[in-house]
Design a protein around this motif. Structure first.
Motif, short mmCIF file in Angstrom:
data_model
loop_
_atom_site.label_atom_id
_atom_site.label_comp_id
_atom_site.label_asym_id
_atom_site.label_seq_id
_atom_site.Cartn_x
_atom_site.Cartn_y
_atom_site.Cartn_z
N ASP B 19 9.47 3.08 -0.01
CA ASP B 19 9.13 1.75 -0.50
C ASP B 19 8.38 0.94 0.56
O ASP B 19 7.63 0.03 0.23
CB ASP B 19 10.38 0.97 -0.94
CG ASP B 19 10.87 1.41 -2.30
OD1 ASP B 19 10.25 1.02 -3.29
OD2 ASP B 19 11.85 2.18 -2.37
N GLY B 24 6.59 0.05 -4.33
CA GLY B 24 6.69 0.41 -5.74
C GLY B 24 5.69 -0.28 -6.65
O GLY B 24 5.26 0.28 -7.65
N SER B 67 12.27 7.67 -2.38
CA SER B 67 11.84 8.25 -3.65
C SER B 67 10.87 9.40 -3.45
O SER B 67 10.41 9.68 -2.35
CB SER B 67 11.22 7.18 -4.53
OG SER B 67 9.96 6.84 -4.02
N ARG B 69 7.84 9.66 -4.65
CA ARG B 69 6.43 9.31 -4.84
C ARG B 69 5.52 9.98 -3.81
O ARG B 69 5.68 9.81 -2.60
CB ARG B 69 6.25 7.78 -4.82
CG ARG B 69 6.59 7.14 -3.50
CD ARG B 69 6.57 5.62 -3.60
NE ARG B 69 7.62 5.13 -4.49
CZ ARG B 69 8.19 3.95 -4.37
NH1 ARG B 69 7.79 3.11 -3.44
NH2 ARG B 69 9.15 3.57 -5.19
N HIS C 63 10.01 4.45 -16.18
CA HIS C 63 9.76 3.45 -15.15
C HIS C 63 8.89 2.30 -15.66
O HIS C 63 8.99 1.18 -15.18
CB HIS C 63 9.08 4.10 -13.94
CG HIS C 63 10.00 5.02 -13.19
ND1 HIS C 63 10.38 6.24 -13.68
CD2 HIS C 63 10.61 4.90 -11.99
CE1 HIS C 63 11.19 6.83 -12.81
NE2 HIS C 63 11.34 6.04 -11.77
N LEU C 360 12.73 -0.49 -9.21
CA LEU C 360 11.70 -0.21 -8.20
C LEU C 360 10.57 -1.24 -8.27
O LEU C 360 9.46 -0.98 -7.83
CB LEU C 360 11.16 1.21 -8.32
CG LEU C 360 10.16 1.49 -9.43
CD1 LEU C 360 9.42 2.76 -9.12
CD2 LEU C 360 10.81 1.53 -10.76
N ARG C 384 11.82 -3.24 -2.36
CA ARG C 384 12.13 -2.31 -3.45
C ARG C 384 12.01 -2.99 -4.82
O ARG C 384 11.49 -2.42 -5.76
CB ARG C 384 13.56 -1.78 -3.26
CG ARG C 384 14.10 -0.97 -4.42
CD ARG C 384 13.56 0.44 -4.44
NE ARG C 384 14.11 1.20 -5.55
CZ ARG C 384 13.74 2.45 -5.85
NH1 ARG C 384 12.83 3.06 -5.10
NH2 ARG C 384 14.25 3.09 -6.84
#
Lengths: 163, 167, 421, 421
Positions: B19, B24, B67, B69, C63, C360, C384
């Motif tokens: 992050d 995000g 995460s 990503r 998401h 997120l 976040r």
């Protein structure tokens, strides 16, 4: 404010709504320059660039119909536009323009004598709009003295301020 | 694969998460250039300005945790980093780095021996990081031939591609 | 060998695998969520034409459900086109819920399988005795083409949890406590088996909370021996036959940790790290602007029930928002049926559509600079849930509900009505 | 004088007004929505320090609710702090769409003047109140002074007689009016709706007519209040109020009439609200998204007819259906009556009350090339996301039937009851 305004024109059709002038996803913006950056992005992503050299919008009927968002007026005003001429205006847009001091003029015929990029002249007191390239003049509604004062002071906002 | 040389960019923090590497709010981006614009923005808004192509990022513990990503690797690679050296790194991030061909050396404590701008050399096969400016050497985890091969090929994508083509 | 090693070995068509070995294993289910349009790009970039098995790839839109921007709408559109072109059997669109909930509801998760997803919280499925792990887009594209993936056989750590929780203390408190003790990088590259008297009898939802947050310790995967509750649950969802692998008696774990939770109090992970954990009674007063109950960690029926029991007949603090996002439409329907949703909305909650919500920072409750958020979700990294100037406190759904009620971080045990929460 | 003129005269404290007069009139309710953080700047800019009548000012958060971006979260944070400081009404993210929650809260009654940074404030005409959309400057001025200037509008009468066929709704009526009279017919003017069809309509249906008066260009709208209004206001408004009436000799600026006996479902095609056709004449193309909700199509009767059509059916696999109740009160009622369950089971995505994707803020934004059929109020290019998306306006019944078939569909064949709506 000058009684005579000149500049190159940008021509648009009927029913240019507030979602075209300032799409909803940009309504979170607060700064005038940020809002100006997205002016007319619903129809013309190059508008902010064009507005550097063009200062008058000429449109068909019902310009600014739709939402109450005064972002739509801010977007145009802060992109450097001097005036919007249309056959008619959305009510709230018209009111917001008066409040924020963006000159809005009603003319039934101006739309018919201009093409993009031509030079226009607005004579506020006489109610005349001229295509300087073709030398054609048509009528517009005359701005009342009361309204002219409002514009001259920078919009109703300035008058509210003084009260 | 020959040694990688570059100037150090130091990020001496632990648990720098995906992050922070790539917030995000940007994960919908797919264009590598746009992804590079937001490199490490969550840690430092102006991080991008510190980086020159070929620099080496030197980080602390558990770099890239969080995460899955992949942009958290793409952003570093596209921003110009030639390699990353860290005390330890997040597992998925590490996997993604291997797959995308961003060389990573795990080398405990190296971050404490480096200042921003120091000349760094990395030998992946031996697992060695050298600080040429300070004349220090640190031993990290040697990279397996399996992974070296992936790095040498610039990531797993070209390998898969040639494999599919050869079928 | 450990059960996890046996799972890997059987999928690699090997008799034995050893720690550190790199193997190529067949994948039983590959899940792609809507953050990963890149997967499709990589698929084509690597020369992919058709997916390896249309029944073993599942797309979940969670998401960005429903799409908050044009860009994300475009992502959904392209992914839908891929789903339709490849005629994929399992596509969970915006009307379903979080991937780690909808997959097992649909009977796609079972013991002994390898489940790979473009989501770090895929460790959740260890609750079912599955090998679940998160990967990025390139790995996923590789699987979509070949059905296989390379794995490094991980070291396996044993975490034994013994005892019984007191009322008002939840599985989330247990895993936060362990995170606090072991640290966010305790198990990087490693697998974790959770065992002990607490785990043996644990309900499905609570097992999932523990395994879900194993990734916050860096773990590659998590594992629990399937108990009767898990087997009963799976039976209601699928007829699929599966094998439960046993860990050999002589297996030696890389590390062992033992925790006693008999006297555990509600725990909070304070900003900005998941392992920055303290008991709630150790904290000074913390004003709360937003409380969030939802996501793959805290949005199941049990979580919503815990919140409803605290908030029934009450009104949340007028200066606090409470956003509740059930983990799936099934959870939402059940929560409606049991009256929990009515309780929560009447108490002032904002009940939004199933999905990942603001966890997120994508939408549905992004936080501003200077705001404090208490959340039943899983990460409190800076930025976040929105602004990097916001502060995120991780807590159990019960603590989150109690905090929404009082407008400040609050011990839920204050509001216990019966013996059980 | 007309009832509307009497309202202006009373609030301006003058004996008589006529069309074209400019008056300074007291404002009973000044409403700012969450898109207008700029109002705070204008308030400061105008030298505002105190709000003259805090009990007459409300902020409503329904558009970016819950906040989808850091910027919107930050805007809301500033506006909340302002609301707390000045003691004004705050309808936060857990309440619903602007005018709906204000009406439910009893802040509007016959004879009042409301202004809002919401063009659909014309909806208040259904209660015999004058509601008008304004921008940030007017709003800030009204907060400071309690009054602003108005131009007294000319008044148009639209007389609607007849009985609606089953499956034909108020939305079809107003779309027909738009198609006939066009979107600039009432610029700067007010519209009064009269006639047997209007009298027989439920209050919710009348709200649809008044809501979309602004799409005809109107400043405000009006329907003479009757028992239905008094019943609705019932326990919500405890103060006494007088219902204004129009003098028999009043001359309307224009009069129009419409017979709706034979009216069939109507659709406004891209990209103008007055580009209206009979549904059956519109070329059928695949529909990607359907929306039932917002200040136009999210009331209980809208959800009821959608649930009736969708109960026991499934939406088309290639179509999404997003349902957004207009308010918390409507959500709770629809849940109690089982509508939400029916809709969710049919495959709907039900979100929290608010404006949803209507103006492209979040919760179902459209990608380029997508087609959406919506019960909301505007189909302008780019309104719901990409300017390359196509929006078709229709009634909630038409939207529900369309969701089942995946192409524009007449709802008639899907209604179980044959009662006239």
């Amino acid at each position: 404010m000058d009684m005579v305004i000149t500049g190159k024109v940008l021509v648009y059709d009927d029913n240019i709504d507030t979602d075209i002038i300032c799409p909803g996803r940009f309504l979170e913006l607060n700064e005038s320059k940020d809002i100006a950056n997205v002016a007319m992005s619903g129809i013309d992503s190059n508008f902010p660039e064009k507005a550097k050299t063009h200062s008058i919008i000429i449109a068909g009927k019902n310009f600014g119909c739709g939402s109450s968002r005064d972002h739509a007026v801010r977007a145009l005003k802060y992109s450097g536009l001097k005036a919007v001429i249309a056959q008619s205006f959305g009510r709230i847009f018209y009111r917001n323009a008066l409040n924020l001091g963006l000159l809005v003029i009603i003319s039934k015929d101006a739309r018919n004598i201009f093409n993009d990029g031509e030079s226009g002249k607005i004579d506020l007191t006489k109610g005349k709009i001229t295509n300087m390239d073709k030398i054609i003049t048509v009528d517009s509604d005359v701005i009342s003295e009361e309204e002219f004062k409002v514009y001259e002071q920078g919009g109703m906002i300035q008058i509210y301020k003084q009260n | 694969m020959s040694d990688i040389k570059g100037k150090a960019i130091v990020l001496n923090m632990n648990n720098v998460s995906t992050d922070q590497i790539f917030p995000g709010q940007y994960v919908n981006l797919t264009d590598p250039n746009e992804i590079a614009e937001h490199v490490l923005e969550g840690a430092d808004k102006s991080f991008k300005n510190r980086i020159k192509t070929g620099d080496i990022l030197v980080a602390g513990n558990n770099f890239g945790c969080g995460s899955s990503r992949e942009q958290a690797v793409i952003t570093l690679k596209e921003a110009g980093f030639a390699a990353v050296i860290a005390n330890s790194v997040g597992r998925i991030w590490y996997r993604n780095a291997i797959n995308l061909g961003l060389p990573v050396l795990i080398c405990e404590g190296f971050v404490n021996q480096v200042e921003e701008g120091d000349e760094i050399e990395v030998n992946l096969k031996e697992g060695i990081a050298k600080n040429s400016s300070k004349g220090t050497i640190a031993k990290g985890n040697a990279i397996s031939d399996f992974v070296l091969n992936i790095f040498a090929n610039g990531g797993i994508k070209p390998m898969m591609k040639s494999k599919i083509l050869s079928k | 060998m450990h059960a996890l090693e046996k799972i890997l070995a059987s999928h690699a068509e090997k008799d034995v695998v050893t720690t550190g070995e790199i193997i190529k294993a067949k994948v039983d289910l590959a899940e792609v969520n809507d953050l990963y349009l890149q997967t499709i790009y990589s698929f084509y970039e690597m020369g992919g034409k058709k997916v390896w098995d249309k029944n073993k790839i599942c797309f979940v839109f969670d998401h960005y459900a429903p799409a908050p921007t044009i860009k994300t709408a475009q992502i959904h559109k392209e992914m839908r086109e891929f789903v339709q072109k490849n005629n994929l059997t399992h596509h969970f669109d915006i009307n379903t819920g979080v991937c780690h909930q909808v997959m097992h509801e649909a009977g796609l998760v079972y013991p002994g399988m390898i489940l790979v997803a473009t989501d770090s919280h895929t460790t959740t499925h260890g609750a079912f005795g599955a090998f679940g792990t998160g990967v990025g887009a390139t790995d996923m594209a590789t699987i979509m083409i070949s059905g296989e993936l390379w794995f490094r056989v991980p070291e396996i750590v044993e975490i034994e949890i013994n005892g019984k929780l007191r009322p008002g203390v939840m599985a989330k408190d247990v895993i936060l406590y362990i995170l606090g003790k072991l640290g966010a990088d305790a198990c990087v590259y490693k697998a974790i088996e959770f065992c002990g008297t607490y785990i043996e009898d644990l309900d499905v939802a609570e097992r999932m909370v523990i395994c879900n947050m194993a990734v916050e310790m860096g773990a590659k995967t998590a594992y629990m021996v399937p108990n009767q509750k898990i087997l009963d649950y799976i039976k209601t969802r699928t007829n699929k036959e599966f094998e439960i692998y046993d860990t050999d008696e002589d297996f030696v774990f890389a590390e062992n940790f033992v925790f006693d939770i008999n006297n555990l109090t509600p725990q909070i992970a304070v900003p900005h790290s998941v392992d920055n954990v303290v008991s709630i009674d150790q904290l000074p007063e913390v004003r709360i602007d937003q409380a969030f109950i939802g996501a793959c960690t805290g949005g199941r029926l049990e979580d919503i029930q815990a919140a409803a029991e605290i908030l029934r007949g009450q009104k949340i603090n007028p200066r606090t928002r409470l956003v509740i996002i059930p983990a799936s439409n099934e959870v939402l329907l059940n929560a409606i049926k049991f009256g929990f949703i009515e309780d929560l909305i009447k108490a002032g909650a904002t009940l939004s559509t199933p999905g990942c919500g603001p966890c997120l920072g994508a939408h549905q409750g992004v936080i501003a600079e200077g705001e404090n958020c208490v959340t039943a979700s899983n990460r409190n990294f800076p930025g976040r849930m929105g602004s990097t100037g916001g502060s995120i406190y991780l807590a159990s759904p019960a603590t989150t509900a109690a905090s929404a009620l009082m407008g400040k971080l609050t011990d839920p045990r204050t509001f216990l009505k019966g013996e059980n929460i | 004088m007309h009832a509307i003129e009497k309202i202006f005269a009373q609030k301006a404290n003058v004996e008589r007004v006529k069309a074209g007069d400019r008056v300074w009139a007291d404002v009973d309710l000044t409403v700012n929505v969450d898109l207008y953080r700029t109002v705070l700047a204008e308030f400061e800019n105008l030298g505002g320090t105190k709000i003259k009548y805090p009990e007459r000012v409300a902020f409503t958060f329904s558009i970016n609710a819950p906040a989808p971006t850091i910027q919107s979260a930050s805007n809301e944070k500033d506006m909340r702090e302002f609301a707390y400081k000045h003691g004004i009404h705050l309808f936060d993210i857990n309440t619903g769409v602007v005018q709906q929650v204000l009406m439910e809260a009893g802040l509007v009654w016959p004879g009042t003047i409301s202004i809002a940074t919401d063009s659909h404030a014309t909806i208040l005409g259904a209660l015999g109140a004058v509601g008008m959309g304004v921008g940030a400057v007017d709003l800030a001025a009204s907060m400071i002074k309690g009054n602003i200037w108005f131009r007294v509008p000319e008044i148009i009468k639209i007389n609607i007689d007849g009985e609606l066929q089953p499956g034909v709704m108020a939305k079809d009526v107003i779309l027909k009016v738009l198609g006939e009279l066009k979107q600039d017919v009432a610029i700067y003017k007010a519209i009064e709706y009269t006639g047997s069809a209007v009298r027989n309509m439920s209050l919710s249906s009348r709200m649809v007519l008044c809501n979309m008066a602004v799409e005809l260009g109107a400043k405000t709208s009006y329907i003479q209040p009757d028992e239905k209004v008094i019943d609705f206001l019932g326990s919500r408004v405890t103060r006494t109020y007088e219902i204004p009436t129009t003098d028999p000799d009043f001359k309307y600026a224009e009069e129009y009439s419409l017979d709706v006996n034979q009216l069939v479902p109507q659709v406004a095609c891209p990209h103008n609200v007055d580009n209206v056709c009979d549904l059956d004449d519109v070329p059928k193309k695949p529909v990607n998204q359907c929306l039932i909700g917002t200040c136009t199509g999210g009331r209980l009767e809208d959800l009821a007819i959608a649930a009736e059509i969708l109960k026991g059916r499934k939406i088309n696999a290639k179509t999404r259906l997003i349902v957004i109740p207009a308010s918390k009160e409507i959500y709770l009622k629809a849940m109690e009556l089982g509508y939400l369950r029916d809709l969710i089971e049919a495959g709907a995505t039900v979100t929290n009350p608010g404006c949803g994707p209507c103006l492209g803020a979040h919760m179902g934004v459209l990608a380029p090339g997508e087609v959406c059929v919506t019960a909301s109020n505007r189909n302008f290019s780019g309104r719901m996301g990409s300017p390359q998306a196509e929006l078709y306006l229709a009634s909630p019944a038409t939207v529900a039937a369309t969701a089942i078939e995946g192409i524009l569909t007449n709802p008639r064949g899907y209604l179980k009851s044959q009662q006239r709506s």
